[in-house]
Design a protein around this motif. Structure first.
Motif, PDB file in Angstrom:
ATOM      1  N   ALA A  82      -2.025  -3.564   1.084  1.00 37.70           N
ATOM      2  CA  ALA A  82      -1.507  -3.863  -0.259  1.00 37.70           C
ATOM      3  C   ALA A  82      -1.315  -2.566  -1.038  1.00 37.70           C
ATOM      4  O   ALA A  82      -0.332  -2.407  -1.772  1.00 37.70           O
ATOM      5  CB  ALA A  82      -2.464  -4.791  -1.002  1.00 37.70           C
ATOM      6  N   TYR A  83      -2.249  -1.626  -0.869  1.00 35.51           N
ATOM      7  CA  TYR A  83      -2.145  -0.355  -1.565  1.00 35.51           C
ATOM      8  C   TYR A  83      -0.897   0.416  -1.114  1.00 35.51           C
ATOM      9  O   TYR A  83      -0.106   0.885  -1.933  1.00 35.51           O
ATOM     10  CB  TYR A  83      -3.408   0.484  -1.318  1.00 35.51           C
ATOM     11  CG  TYR A  83      -3.323   1.868  -1.893  1.00 35.51           C
ATOM     12  CD1 TYR A  83      -3.463   2.079  -3.257  1.00 35.51           C
ATOM     13  CD2 TYR A  83      -3.057   2.970  -1.064  1.00 35.51           C
ATOM     14  CE1 TYR A  83      -3.348   3.350  -3.788  1.00 35.51           C
ATOM     15  CE2 TYR A  83      -2.947   4.240  -1.591  1.00 35.51           C
ATOM     16  CZ  TYR A  83      -3.095   4.438  -2.955  1.00 35.51           C
ATOM     17  OH  TYR A  83      -2.967   5.692  -3.484  1.00 35.51           O
ATOM     18  N   LEU A  84      -0.707   0.507   0.215  1.00 37.50           N
ATOM     19  CA  LEU A  84       0.459   1.241   0.746  1.00 37.50           C
ATOM     20  C   LEU A  84       1.762   0.591   0.280  1.00 37.50           C
ATOM     21  O   LEU A  84       2.715   1.275  -0.077  1.00 37.50           O
ATOM     22  CB  LEU A  84       0.407   1.278   2.277  1.00 37.50           C
ATOM     23  CG  LEU A  84      -0.735   2.108   2.879  1.00 37.50           C
ATOM     24  CD1 LEU A  84      -0.792   1.911   4.391  1.00 37.50           C
ATOM     25  CD2 LEU A  84      -0.563   3.588   2.543  1.00 37.50           C
ATOM     26  N   LEU A  85       1.788  -0.744   0.278  1.00 42.60           N
ATOM     27  CA  LEU A  85       3.001  -1.453  -0.145  1.00 42.60           C
ATOM     28  C   LEU A  85       3.298  -1.196  -1.617  1.00 42.60           C
ATOM     29  O   LEU A  85       4.445  -0.919  -1.993  1.00 42.60           O
ATOM     30  CB  LEU A  85       2.848  -2.967   0.091  1.00 42.60           C
ATOM     31  CG  LEU A  85       2.932  -3.441   1.541  1.00 42.60           C
ATOM     32  CD1 LEU A  85       2.501  -4.900   1.650  1.00 42.60           C
ATOM     33  CD2 LEU A  85       4.349  -3.278   2.094  1.00 42.60           C
ATOM     34  N   SER A  86       2.270  -1.241  -2.449  1.00 46.00           N
ATOM     35  CA  SER A  86       2.531  -1.063  -3.878  1.00 46.00           C
ATOM     36  C   SER A  86       2.942   0.382  -4.167  1.00 46.00           C
ATOM     37  O   SER A  86       3.794   0.633  -5.009  1.00 46.00           O
ATOM     38  CB  SER A  86       1.323  -1.503  -4.714  1.00 46.00           C
ATOM     39  OG  SER A  86       0.390  -0.456  -4.807  1.00 46.00           O
ATOM     40  N   GLU A  87       2.342   1.348  -3.431  1.00 42.10           N
ATOM     41  CA  GLU A  87       2.744   2.747  -3.600  1.00 42.10           C
ATOM     42  C   GLU A  87       4.222   2.932  -3.251  1.00 42.10           C
ATOM     43  O   GLU A  87       4.943   3.684  -3.887  1.00 42.10           O
ATOM     44  CB  GLU A  87       1.907   3.652  -2.688  1.00 42.10           C
ATOM     45  CG  GLU A  87       0.511   3.887  -3.186  1.00 42.10           C
ATOM     46  CD  GLU A  87       0.470   4.809  -4.392  1.00 42.10           C
ATOM     47  OE1 GLU A  87       0.743   6.004  -4.232  1.00 42.10           O
ATOM     48  OE2 GLU A  87       0.170   4.308  -5.501  1.00 42.10           O
ATOM     49  N   ALA A  88       4.655   2.227  -2.197  1.00 40.57           N
ATOM     50  CA  ALA A  88       6.037   2.369  -1.727  1.00 40.57           C
ATOM     51  C   ALA A  88       6.975   1.392  -2.439  1.00 40.57           C
ATOM     52  O   ALA A  88       8.161   1.337  -2.136  1.00 40.57           O
ATOM     53  CB  ALA A  88       6.091   2.141  -0.219  1.00 40.57           C
ATOM     54  N   LYS A  89       6.416   0.620  -3.382  1.00 44.44           N
ATOM     55  CA  LYS A  89       7.191  -0.398  -4.108  1.00 44.44           C
ATOM     56  C   LYS A  89       7.932  -1.330  -3.142  1.00 44.44           C
ATOM     57  O   LYS A  89       9.118  -1.591  -3.262  1.00 44.44           O
ATOM     58  CB  LYS A  89       8.172   0.256  -5.082  1.00 44.44           C
ATOM     59  CG  LYS A  89       7.473   1.042  -6.180  1.00 44.44           C
ATOM     60  CD  LYS A  89       8.419   1.388  -7.313  1.00 44.44           C
ATOM     61  CE  LYS A  89       7.701   1.919  -8.533  1.00 44.44           C
ATOM     62  NZ  LYS A  89       6.599   2.874  -8.242  1.00 44.44           N
ATOM     63  N   LYS A  90       7.184  -1.790  -2.162  1.00 43.19           N
ATOM     64  CA  LYS A  90       7.761  -2.702  -1.165  1.00 43.19           C
ATOM     65  C   LYS A  90       7.069  -4.058  -1.204  1.00 43.19           C
ATOM     66  O   LYS A  90       5.897  -4.144  -1.553  1.00 43.19           O
ATOM     67  CB  LYS A  90       7.596  -2.109   0.242  1.00 43.19           C
ATOM     68  CG  LYS A  90       8.588  -1.006   0.558  1.00 43.19           C
ATOM     69  CD  LYS A  90       8.530  -0.636   2.028  1.00 43.19           C
ATOM     70  CE  LYS A  90       9.809   0.044   2.452  1.00 43.19           C
ATOM     71  NZ  LYS A  90       9.719   1.417   2.816  1.00 43.19           N
ATOM     72  N   GLU A  91       7.820  -5.080  -0.813  1.00 45.77           N
ATOM     73  CA  GLU A  91       7.242  -6.417  -0.664  1.00 45.77           C
ATOM     74  C   GLU A  91       6.729  -6.543   0.776  1.00 45.77           C
ATOM     75  O   GLU A  91       7.126  -5.771   1.643  1.00 45.77           O
ATOM     76  CB  GLU A  91       8.312  -7.484  -0.892  1.00 45.77           C
ATOM     77  CG  GLU A  91       8.925  -7.481  -2.274  1.00 45.77           C
ATOM     78  CD  GLU A  91       7.985  -8.029  -3.328  1.00 45.77           C
ATOM     79  OE1 GLU A  91       7.195  -8.924  -2.989  1.00 45.77           O
ATOM     80  OE2 GLU A  91       8.035  -7.555  -4.472  1.00 45.77           O
ATOM     81  N   ILE A  92       5.906  -7.551   1.010  1.00 44.29           N
ATOM     82  CA  ILE A  92       5.345  -7.729   2.357  1.00 44.29           C
ATOM     83  C   ILE A  92       6.463  -7.910   3.396  1.00 44.29           C
ATOM     84  O   ILE A  92       6.365  -7.427   4.518  1.00 44.29           O
ATOM     85  CB  ILE A  92       4.338  -8.903   2.402  1.00 44.29           C
ATOM     86  CG1 ILE A  92       3.621  -8.951   3.759  1.00 44.29           C
ATOM     87  CG2 ILE A  92       4.983 -10.240   2.106  1.00 44.29           C
ATOM     88  CD1 ILE A  92       2.635  -7.864   3.975  1.00 44.29           C
ATOM     89  N   GLY A  93       7.549  -8.572   2.992  1.00 45.16           N
ATOM     90  CA  GLY A  93       8.671  -8.781   3.907  1.00 45.16           C
ATOM     91  C   GLY A  93       9.313  -7.479   4.358  1.00 45.16           C
ATOM     92  O   GLY A  93      10.033  -7.444   5.359  1.00 45.16           O
ATOM     93  N   GLU A  94       9.088  -6.399   3.613  1.00 49.38           N
ATOM     94  CA  GLU A  94       9.692  -5.105   3.961  1.00 49.38           C
ATOM     95  C   GLU A  94       8.668  -4.162   4.598  1.00 49.38           C
ATOM     96  O   GLU A  94       8.923  -2.977   4.757  1.00 49.38           O
ATOM     97  CB  GLU A  94      10.242  -4.424   2.700  1.00 49.38           C
ATOM     98  CG  GLU A  94      11.183  -5.272   1.882  1.00 49.38           C
ATOM     99  CD  GLU A  94      11.305  -4.765   0.450  1.00 49.38           C
ATOM    100  OE1 GLU A  94      12.400  -4.373   0.063  1.00 49.38           O
ATOM    101  OE2 GLU A  94      10.291  -4.738  -0.273  1.00 49.38           O
ATOM    102  N   SER A  95       7.497  -4.692   4.921  1.00 49.16           N
ATOM    103  CA  SER A  95       6.449  -3.837   5.477  1.00 49.16           C
ATOM    104  C   SER A  95       6.902  -3.203   6.784  1.00 49.16           C
ATOM    105  O   SER A  95       7.367  -3.895   7.688  1.00 49.16           O
ATOM    106  CB  SER A  95       5.176  -4.651   5.734  1.00 49.16           C
ATOM    107  OG  SER A  95       4.264  -3.866   6.479  1.00 49.16           O
ATOM    108  N   PRO A  96       6.776  -1.874   6.912  1.00 46.85           N
ATOM    109  CA  PRO A  96       7.160  -1.224   8.173  1.00 46.85           C
ATOM    110  C   PRO A  96       6.172  -1.530   9.300  1.00 46.85           C
ATOM    111  O   PRO A  96       6.419  -1.163  10.443  1.00 46.85           O
ATOM    112  CB  PRO A  96       7.169   0.266   7.837  1.00 46.85           C
ATOM    113  CG  PRO A  96       6.629   0.409   6.466  1.00 46.85           C
ATOM    114  CD  PRO A  96       6.288  -0.938   5.906  1.00 46.85           C
ATOM    115  N   ILE A  97       5.065  -2.173   8.972  1.00 41.95           N
ATOM    116  CA  ILE A  97       4.082  -2.507  10.003  1.00 41.95           C
ATOM    117  C   ILE A  97       4.187  -3.993  10.322  1.00 41.95           C
ATOM    118  O   ILE A  97       3.936  -4.835   9.459  1.00 41.95           O
ATOM    119  CB  ILE A  97       2.648  -2.177   9.529  1.00 41.95           C
ATOM    120  CG1 ILE A  97       2.562  -0.686   9.168  1.00 41.95           C
ATOM    121  CG2 ILE A  97       1.625  -2.549  10.598  1.00 41.95           C
ATOM    122  CD1 ILE A  97       1.217  -0.256   8.626  1.00 41.95           C
TER     123      ILE A  97
END
Ligand SMILES: [Zn+2]
Length: 487
Positions: free
Chosen positions: A363-378
């Motif tokens: 959640a921290y990495l996603l919020s830093e990158a301003k990404k939603e879970i659907g855009e997670s690179p992992i």
């Protein structure tokens, strides 16, 4: 002074009801086969029906009706076996027919509710009705060389299907209104009937607000606040409007029934027009469309097509994965996130660990990158692999977190990164023992202290071994071997 103001406020309570318009995610419009795609060049998705040309006849989009039924069912509404479209007559340049096809006295569904959390307990907010209607076109007042003199009309949006969801006046504070809208949006995203994108206008919200003396049962005169383009604006506009009405009442004035616009730049509402009444619209049944008859079979079909909704999913997560109510609530806040969690949990079989990794590290990495879970690179599979590696002790938790950051940045798998960096955890007792003996030999004084009973130095030794192995030694094994060697 401050307390005097608070005292005055405490004498009143607000009564708030929300009217929410949602654009349905159909491919085509509600009464014709034109595309509903957002952002196409102006007036390219039009035909005689949605241009309102004389003689063109509307035909109801079956998919739109099915989505509206699902919406109503998810909000616990009763679907009326018979409902009817009505013409709402008014003139506006973006409405070429001179009327909007909506529903009036025979709506699709009514008498539902949804639950919000308020002060730590559940509160049921009534849903008065859910009805279907078509959207109007859009006036373009900006962006053209002659915009100072002219306005343009884009009719791509004309005839796009909407549902209107009207709540009972059960909301009492701006926070409750915010929670209601959040909850409603979550449910609609679960249903996949709308993308609920406020910027593109697929979710629009108007608020009816009045104030009354605490304890009073009748309603004060309400104003309708429009132009609430974000959840924040809704809260701010309501707070402003409640205070304004209290001030008017306190100074002996009266609140006229009117429509007010929220001005986000000036942070205030201002009167736009005196509020129209239903009879101003001269509603009458739409003669070009048959009444809608929703059979029991149809309702059943829609009910079967409903996904598991957030409330039920939260309960199941608590039951099935032994998660706390709080964590389960966070994980089910969006359908994508809940799906992702379940995929990872099933792949690695450690739901509690998975929940922690997703809600903290990822959640921290996603919020830093301003990404939603659907855009997670992992991907879910890759996260499951990493968590398993940590759980099996192949790598330490600390290493796992570092690897996660790398995975997020590069899209690589954990094992690839470990191979590149030589990051396997050292689980060979012989290798660890060699390091332990080296450190003991180099620090005879500490060894002596330990043997004299100062066992607290064990922590210091552990730190030295971890440092010497760049954190790769299995910490539990290090402790065991140290105890043995030092004894
Ligand atoms: Zn059309």
């Amino acid at each position: 002074m401050e307390s005097a103001v608070t005292d005055v406020r405490a004498k009143y309570e607000a009564v708030i009801g929300l009217e929410v318009h949602l654009q349905l995610l159909t491919k085509t419009k509600i009464f014709c086969s034109c595309s509903t795609r957002f952002g196409d060049p102006p007036n390219t998705n039009t035909c005689p029906v949605c241009l309102g040309l004389p003689g063109a006849l509307p035909v109801l989009n079956r998919e739109a009706l099915l989505m509206a039924i699902k919406t109503a069912l998810a909000l616990k509404c009763a679907i009326n076996p018979r409902s009817r479209f009505a013409r709402k007559n008014y003139f506006y340049p973006d409405l070429p027919k001179g009327y909007q096809i909506s529903q009036y006295d025979e709506p699709l569904a009514q008498d539902g509710w949804l639950e919000i959390q308020t002060d730590g307990h559940q509160k049921r907010i009534g849903i008065t009705r859910v009805h279907m209607e078509e959207d109007a076109g859009k006036s373009l007042h900006e962006g053209f060389p002659d915009s100072a003199r002219k306005s343009y009309i884009d009719l791509n949006r004309s005839g796009v299907p909407l549902v209107e969801i009207v709540s009972e006046p059960d909301l009492r504070t701006p926070d409750e209104a915010y929670d209601y809208l959040t909850r409603l949006k979550t449910i609609m995203l679960y249903l996949e009937v709308s993308n609920c994108n406020m910027e593109e206008g697929s979710l629009r919200c108007d608020a009816n607000v009045s104030v009354r003396r605490v304890g009073a049962t009748d309603f004060g005169t309400k104003t309708e606040v429009k132009n609430l383009n974000s959840f924040k604006f809704l809260q701010k506009a309501l707070s402003y409007e409640i205070e304004r009405q209290i001030d008017v009442r306190e100074s002996g004035g009266e609140i006229p029934q009117e429509t007010r616009l929220w001005d986000s730049r000036e942070q205030r509402t201002y009167g736009m027009r005196s509020k129209e009444y239903a009879h101003d619209y001269r509603y009458f049944p739409e003669p070009d469309l048959l009444p809608m008859m929703v059979t029991e079979e149809w309702k059943e079909e829609a009910r079967r097509a409903l996904p598991e909704l957030p409330e039920a999913r939260t309960e199941r997560f608590v039951r099935e994965y032994a998660l706390s109510e709080y964590d389960a609530g966070l994980l089910t806040a969006s359908r994508h996130l809940a799906d992702y969690f379940e995929q990872v949990a099933r792949a690695c079989g450690e739901p509690k660990l998975v929940s922690n990794w997703i809600l903290s590290e990822l959640a921290y990495l996603l919020s830093e990158a301003k990404k939603e879970i659907g855009e997670s690179p992992i991907s879910a599979a890759h996260l499951a692999e990493l968590i398993s590696l940590v759980h099996q002790g192949t790598i330490s938790g600390k290493m796992g977190k570092e690897i996660l950051v790398e995975m997020f940045a590069s899209g690589k798998r954990a094992r690839e990164i470990m191979a590149e960096k030589g990051l396997e955890q050292i689980n060979d007792p012989e290798k660890i023992a060699v390091v332990v003996r080296e450190i003991m030999a180099a620090n005879p004084k500490q060894v002596e202290q330990y043997r004299k009973g100062k066992t607290a130095t064990l922590g210091w030794f552990t730190g030295q071994v971890m440092k010497a192995t760049r954190g790769q030694a299995n910490p539990q094994m290090v402790q065991e071997i140290l105890k043995k060697e030092l004894a």
